[in-house]
Design an enzyme around this catalytic site. Structure first.
Site, PDB file in Angstrom:
ATOM      1  N   ASP A 501      -2.432  -3.427   1.026  1.00 33.93           N
ATOM      2  CA  ASP A 501      -3.277  -2.962  -0.085  1.00 33.93           C
ATOM      3  C   ASP A 501      -3.871  -1.606   0.286  1.00 33.93           C
ATOM      4  O   ASP A 501      -4.437  -1.430   1.367  1.00 33.93           O
ATOM      5  CB  ASP A 501      -4.399  -3.976  -0.345  1.00 33.93           C
ATOM      6  CG  ASP A 501      -5.185  -3.612  -1.593  1.00 33.93           C
ATOM      7  OD1 ASP A 501      -4.782  -4.040  -2.669  1.00 33.93           O
ATOM      8  OD2 ASP A 501      -6.199  -2.904  -1.459  1.00 33.93           O
ATOM      9  N   ASN A 509      -8.150   6.893  -7.534  1.00 34.53           N
ATOM     10  CA  ASN A 509      -7.642   7.203  -8.876  1.00 34.53           C
ATOM     11  C   ASN A 509      -8.710   7.869  -9.721  1.00 34.53           C
ATOM     12  O   ASN A 509      -8.457   8.858 -10.412  1.00 34.53           O
ATOM     13  CB  ASN A 509      -7.175   5.914  -9.562  1.00 34.53           C
ATOM     14  CG  ASN A 509      -5.681   5.915  -9.775  1.00 34.53           C
ATOM     15  OD1 ASN A 509      -4.994   6.883  -9.460  1.00 34.53           O
ATOM     16  ND2 ASN A 509      -5.149   4.837 -10.319  1.00 34.53           N
ATOM     17  N   HIS A 514      -4.939  10.065 -12.183  1.00 40.94           N
ATOM     18  CA  HIS A 514      -3.822   9.126 -12.101  1.00 40.94           C
ATOM     19  C   HIS A 514      -2.544   9.764 -11.551  1.00 40.94           C
ATOM     20  O   HIS A 514      -1.752   9.104 -10.883  1.00 40.94           O
ATOM     21  CB  HIS A 514      -3.545   8.529 -13.488  1.00 40.94           C
ATOM     22  CG  HIS A 514      -4.627   7.598 -13.947  1.00 40.94           C
ATOM     23  ND1 HIS A 514      -4.800   6.330 -13.422  1.00 40.94           N
ATOM     24  CD2 HIS A 514      -5.610   7.749 -14.872  1.00 40.94           C
ATOM     25  CE1 HIS A 514      -5.835   5.751 -13.990  1.00 40.94           C
ATOM     26  NE2 HIS A 514      -6.339   6.586 -14.894  1.00 40.94           N
ATOM     27  N   ASP A 518      -0.551   8.282  -8.487  1.00 45.56           N
ATOM     28  CA  ASP A 518       0.874   7.931  -8.443  1.00 45.56           C
ATOM     29  C   ASP A 518       1.551   8.571  -7.239  1.00 45.56           C
ATOM     30  O   ASP A 518       2.365   7.935  -6.550  1.00 45.56           O
ATOM     31  CB  ASP A 518       1.560   8.382  -9.736  1.00 45.56           C
ATOM     32  CG  ASP A 518       1.123   7.576 -10.943  1.00 45.56           C
ATOM     33  OD1 ASP A 518       0.483   6.512 -10.734  1.00 45.56           O
ATOM     34  OD2 ASP A 518       1.403   7.994 -12.075  1.00 45.56           O
ATOM     35  N   ARG A 534      15.445  -1.957   8.886  1.00 44.29           N
ATOM     36  CA  ARG A 534      16.468  -2.822   9.475  1.00 44.29           C
ATOM     37  C   ARG A 534      17.120  -3.686   8.406  1.00 44.29           C
ATOM     38  O   ARG A 534      16.555  -3.917   7.332  1.00 44.29           O
ATOM     39  CB  ARG A 534      15.845  -3.712  10.545  1.00 44.29           C
ATOM     40  CG  ARG A 534      15.205  -2.941  11.692  1.00 44.29           C
ATOM     41  CD  ARG A 534      14.628  -3.923  12.702  1.00 44.29           C
ATOM     42  NE  ARG A 534      13.777  -4.912  12.053  1.00 44.29           N
ATOM     43  CZ  ARG A 534      13.361  -6.024  12.618  1.00 44.29           C
ATOM     44  NH1 ARG A 534      13.722  -6.297  13.853  1.00 44.29           N
ATOM     45  NH2 ARG A 534      12.589  -6.861  11.962  1.00 44.29           N
ATOM     46  N   GLU A 545      -1.767  -1.289  -6.534  1.00 40.53           N
ATOM     47  CA  GLU A 545      -1.734  -0.624  -5.242  1.00 40.53           C
ATOM     48  C   GLU A 545      -1.315  -1.568  -4.126  1.00 40.53           C
ATOM     49  O   GLU A 545      -1.543  -1.269  -2.950  1.00 40.53           O
ATOM     50  CB  GLU A 545      -3.118  -0.030  -4.926  1.00 40.53           C
ATOM     51  CG  GLU A 545      -4.235  -1.072  -4.715  1.00 40.53           C
ATOM     52  CD  GLU A 545      -4.917  -1.458  -6.014  1.00 40.53           C
ATOM     53  OE1 GLU A 545      -6.035  -1.968  -5.978  1.00 40.53           O
ATOM     54  OE2 GLU A 545      -4.311  -1.245  -7.089  1.00 40.53           O
TER      55      GLU A 545
END
Length: 627
Positions: A501, A509, A514, A518, A534, A545
């Site tokens: 998170d 934001n 915004h 992004d 891998r 998020e």
């Protein structure tokens, strides 16, 4: 000679009849094939669209159910602790005060954010307690605990949920929302608060079950909006009674607005409960009846006979499943929204397919008519020049044989074989032109087929990819988690799941905008992806998020080191974040690893990682905590 009775005339009439029959047969076949192809395409699109819709609409209900279960689990843990219960009883008089009628509400100023003596604040929290049951110490402890936890969970979900409240069976009603119920509700007069008349209260405390349920929708005049209540009671005690009921009121206007505009043009949606009556929540032609009956209108009460098969089919569906049902007028996709007892139907009228079918039929008929006219013109010219006229000359010469022997003056068709050969050569050349046209058509069909396959491959890639970050999306993550879980169970190897998170992303934001948010998510996603390269590793965007990482390994220490390196790598990006205590963008990670057993489920690992993420946030963020 009369053309109607000549060889050319009969040949032309037979040609017209033959070509007309071919055109009619081709039109019939084209109609059947086009109808089948168009209907198959509509069915596939309808099925896919409905599956996406019910999964999307289930997300807020799933979040609410999980929040309520967490609320009840925390409530039960604290309620069982005698020392904490004593502290709760002592806090009762600090938070609430008694009115002259024997009822209780929160103290003045608490709702507006004024602190208690110990500095605690409970903004947007209000409460009311019925005057007919004097509170015992047990009730006081539960009432205070519900008040504290309702504030905790309500403030966390502010902006996403309308409210959050935990109700006591003794008519204790603490609630986190924008309106102060202590100023709205009272226990006297025509508008007296009577919780026992509310569906969520009666269903929650009269049932011995602890399943989450939705009430019938109702129109809330104070908010001028349609609503429903989602409630989860705790497990009943030995005496058959509940101690708490967790509730959230859900605004349905946005849901109705989305349902009113299905992604398939011309289609329309309905929403009803999977109960015996088929209680309606949304129907484009029945909203006035739903409002007049205060949300009690149903398929049965409105005698909607065409919906009986849909009600029967929906009642037998598992959550998340979608099936197609054919009715005389519509193709209907019937799906059950997960986490809810609601059935979504999307109706596609069959009449919408007719214009496309008739258009294709008109093209075939027009081509057939043009072909008929061209062939009649060519055939008539050939017959006149190479059959009718030579035969007429031959007939004149034949009639003259008996009158004179000087046949040399007549132009007899002595080269008739050459003319037939020329006709054959003309036919061969025409056949070659038709073959070339057919070959060009086949080539065009192959090109269109390759283009369609390429488009389908791109569509398949888009369906499993998050458009913002380029990572796998939630749907693909769920699928891969199930596959890797089964593989780890068969091989006896470890599987690790990490939930990541971005810390204080909402503040990021709000501060940077915004677009910058992004770009921040893309940078974090690329950093995570760079460390999980891998075979068998999967990085996906879980939502907002949040990201998730699946690592299959026989070495848990290696997985721990990998996750720790991701946490450090994100901080090393040095993305500025002025509203973060760290000054840069960081991530908090919760991870869980296990060797799956037959009794385990993938959701167990997901819940463990989520709980670890919660503990990592509580511990100060920008770190990794393992379950």
């Amino acid at each position: 000679m009369d053309l109607r009775h000549s060889l050319a005339g009969r040949t032309l009439r037979l040609a017209v009849l033959r070509i007309s029959m071919v055109v009619v047969c081709a039109s019939v076949i084209s109609y059947v094939l086009n109808r089948s192809l168009i209907e198959d395409a509509v069915r596939a699109q309808l099925l896919l669209s409905t599956e996406k819709t019910i999964q999307r609409e289930s997300l807020p209900f799933r979040e609410i159910r999980e929040l309520q279960q967490n609320f009840l689990a925390e409530f039960q843990a604290i309620d069982r602790d005698p020392l904490q219960r004593l502290a709760l009883v002592r806090s009762f008089d600090d938070i609430f005060y008694r009115h002259d009628d024997g009822s209780y509400t929160q103290r003045p100023g608490l709702f507006e954010g004024q602190p208690l003596g110990d500095g605690r604040r409970f903004a947007h929290m209000s409460a009311t307690y019925a005057p007919d049951i004097p509170p015992s110490d047990d009730v006081k402890a539960r009432f205070v605990l519900s008040y504290l936890l309702s504030h905790k969970y309500g403030s966390v979900t502010q902006g996403r949920l309308f409210n959050f409240y935990g109700v006591l069976p003794e008519k204790g009603f603490p609630i986190y929302q924008a309106a102060d119920i202590a100023k709205v509700f009272s226990y006297s007069g025509p508008q007296a608060l009577q919780l026992e008349t509310y569906e969520f209260y009666t269903r929650g405390f009269t049932s011995s079950k602890s399943d989450t349920f939705l009430t019938r929708m109702y129109f809330d005049s104070s908010n001028n909006a349609w609503m429903t209540t989602m409630a989860t009671p705790d497990v009943v005690e030995a005496n058959g009674q509940h101690r708490i009921l967790a509730c959230v009121d859900i605004l349905l206007d946005d849901l109705m607005e989305r349902l009113a505009r299905p992604s398939i043009e011309g289609a329309y949606s309905t929403l009803f409960l999977a109960d015996a009556e088929g209680t309606l929540m949304f129907h484009p032609q029945q909203m006035e009846a739903i409002k007049q009956t205060e949300g009690k209108a149903s398929i049965q009460s409105l005698h909607l006979g065409a919906y009986h098969p849909l009600l029967h089919t929906g009642g037998q569906l598992e959550p998340g499943k979608v099936v197609l049902v054919d009715t005389p007028d519509d193709i209907v996709a019937v799906g059950r929204i997960p986490e809810t007892p609601t059935i979504l139907t999307i109706h596609y009228p069959r009449a919408l397919m007719q214009p496309a079918i008739l258009q294709n039929l008109a093209v075939v008929a027009a081509l057939g008519l043009v072909t008929l006219l061209v062939e009649v013109f060519l055939l008539r010219s050939i017959l006149q020049n190479q059959v009718t006229r030579p035969l007429q000359r031959l007939m004149r010469a034949t009639r003259a044989v008996g009158a004179t022997a000087e046949l040399e003056k007549y132009d007899l068709p002595v080269q008739s074989e050459d003319e037939i050969g020329e006709l054959a050569r003309d036919f061969t050349r025409m056949s070659e032109r038709i073959y070339e046209a057919h070959e060009r058509l086949e080539s065009m069909v192959q090109q269109r087929t390759l283009a369609l396959e390429e488009a389908n491959q791109k569509l398949a890639a888009l369906s499993i990819t998050d458009s913002l970050t380029g990572l796998a999306n939630r749907r693909h993550f769920d699928k891969v988690l199930g596959e890797e879980w089964g593989r780890a169970m068969r091989s006896g190897s470890y599987i690790m799941l990490a939930m990541l998170d971005v810390d204080w992303f909402k503040k990021y934001n709000d501060h940077y905008g915004h677009q910058a948010g992004d770009e921040c998510l893309r940078c974090v996603a690329h950093s995570i992806q760079a460390h999980a390269s891998r075979v068998g590793d999967l990085v996906a965007r879980y939502g907002g998020e949040e990201f998730v990482l699946i690592v299959t390994s026989t070495n848990p220490d290696g997985a721990q080191a990998l996750v720790q390196s991701i946490c450090q790598a994100v901080q090393a990006l040095q993305l500025p974040h002025l509203l973060s205590p760290f000054g840069v963008v960081t991530v908090t990670i919760g991870m869980a690893a296990t060797v799956p057993l037959p009794s385990d489920q993938p959701t167990d690992l997901l819940q463990q990682a989520d709980a670890a993420l919660y503990r990592a946030k509580e511990a100060g963020r920008n770190q990794v905590v393992q379950a």
